[in-house]
Design a protein around this motif. Structure first.
Motif, mmCIF file in Angstrom:
data_model
loop_
_atom_site.group_PDB
_atom_site.id
_atom_site.type_symbol
_atom_site.label_atom_id
_atom_site.label_comp_id
_atom_site.label_asym_id
_atom_site.label_seq_id
_atom_site.Cartn_x
_atom_site.Cartn_y
_atom_site.Cartn_z
ATOM 1 N N ARG A 1 -21.129 67.519 25.042
ATOM 2 C CA ARG A 1 -22.385 67.102 24.671
ATOM 3 C C ARG A 1 -22.011 65.891 23.689
ATOM 4 O O ARG A 1 -22.673 65.040 23.772
ATOM 5 N N ASP A 2 -20.840 66.150 22.807
ATOM 6 C CA ASP A 2 -20.582 65.163 21.827
ATOM 7 C C ASP A 2 -20.055 63.798 22.515
ATOM 8 O O ASP A 2 -20.593 62.813 22.340
ATOM 9 N N LEU B 1 -21.074 63.076 26.023
ATOM 10 C CA LEU B 1 -22.010 62.405 26.447
ATOM 11 C C LEU B 1 -23.163 61.681 25.459
ATOM 12 O O LEU B 1 -23.731 60.658 25.761
ATOM 13 N N ASP B 2 -23.130 62.179 23.955
ATOM 14 C CA ASP B 2 -23.949 61.429 23.000
ATOM 15 C C ASP B 2 -23.301 59.867 23.079
ATOM 16 O O ASP B 2 -24.157 59.125 22.761
ATOM 17 N N VAL B 3 -22.018 59.905 23.065
ATOM 18 C CA VAL B 3 -21.472 58.613 22.566
ATOM 19 C C VAL B 3 -21.335 57.738 23.792
ATOM 20 O O VAL B 3 -21.585 56.662 23.726
ATOM 21 N N ASN C 1 -19.653 54.051 16.915
ATOM 22 C CA ASN C 1 -18.919 55.024 17.178
ATOM 23 C C ASN C 1 -17.392 54.600 17.414
ATOM 24 O O ASN C 1 -16.445 55.497 17.652
ATOM 25 N N ARG D 1 -20.153 71.957 23.678
ATOM 26 C CA ARG D 1 -20.284 71.334 22.437
ATOM 27 C C ARG D 1 -19.539 69.902 22.749
ATOM 28 O O ARG D 1 -20.213 69.043 22.366
ATOM 29 N N ASP E 1 -24.122 50.341 19.120
ATOM 30 C CA ASP E 1 -23.700 51.787 19.174
ATOM 31 C C ASP E 1 -22.231 51.956 19.337
ATOM 32 O O ASP E 1 -21.640 52.876 18.790
ATOM 33 N N LYS F 1 -22.644 51.759 28.543
ATOM 34 C CA LYS F 1 -21.636 51.926 27.628
ATOM 35 C C LYS F 1 -20.215 51.681 28.275
ATOM 36 O O LYS F 1 -19.366 50.843 28.194
ATOM 37 N N ASN G 1 -23.559 57.802 26.392
ATOM 38 C CA ASN G 1 -24.781 58.004 27.281
ATOM 39 C C ASN G 1 -25.239 56.745 27.996
ATOM 40 O O ASN G 1 -24.769 55.564 27.376
#
Length: 123
Positions: free
Chosen positions: A8-9, A11-13, A58, A5, A54, A19, A15
């Motif tokens: 994944r969090d 990597l979502d930021v 964030n 989890r 993005d 970035k 990705n």
């Protein structure tokens, strides 16, 4: 909490391929859009704009609009982005190690491609 989890969090930021290079470009101080575009080779203005939005959303980049003529917009890292320092350094170290590993194994297709890329970058 599962180990996947939080990964994944993260990597979502972070990705995509742009970035982290944008964040690294901003580590040396605030910059205008065009300065970032020059430093992050290969990125289009449209993609840079989206990636900056993005990163602002964030909380990793701060966008400042100065009320002047012409209007000046700058981007800078936030204090929260400093928490990525260890992550970026770990990725850098792993990247160096992985490149050495691949280049020492010239029999694989991946190694042959890596040799070609390395030679292109040297020329």
């Amino acid at each position: 909490m599962s180990i996947l989890r939080p990964i994944r969090d993260a990597l979502d930021v972070l990705n995509g391929k742009w970035k982290l290079p944008i964040i690294v470009a901003l580590t040396f101080g605030e910059k205008r859009f065009s300065e970032i575009a020059r430093e992050v080779h290969g990125i289009t203005d449209r993609v840079l704009s989206k990636e900056l939005q993005d990163l602002v959303m964030n909380g990793l980049v701060k966008r400042t609009v100065e009320d002047s003529f012409p209007i000046k917009v700058t981007y800078a890292l936030t204090p929260h982005s400093e928490s990525l320092g260890e992550v970026i350094e770990a990725l850098r170290k792993w990247g160096v190690s992985h490149r050495e590993f691949i280049l020492k194994s010239p029999t694989t297709e991946t190694a042959q491609r890596a040799h070609a890329v390395a030679n292109d970058q040297l020329n």
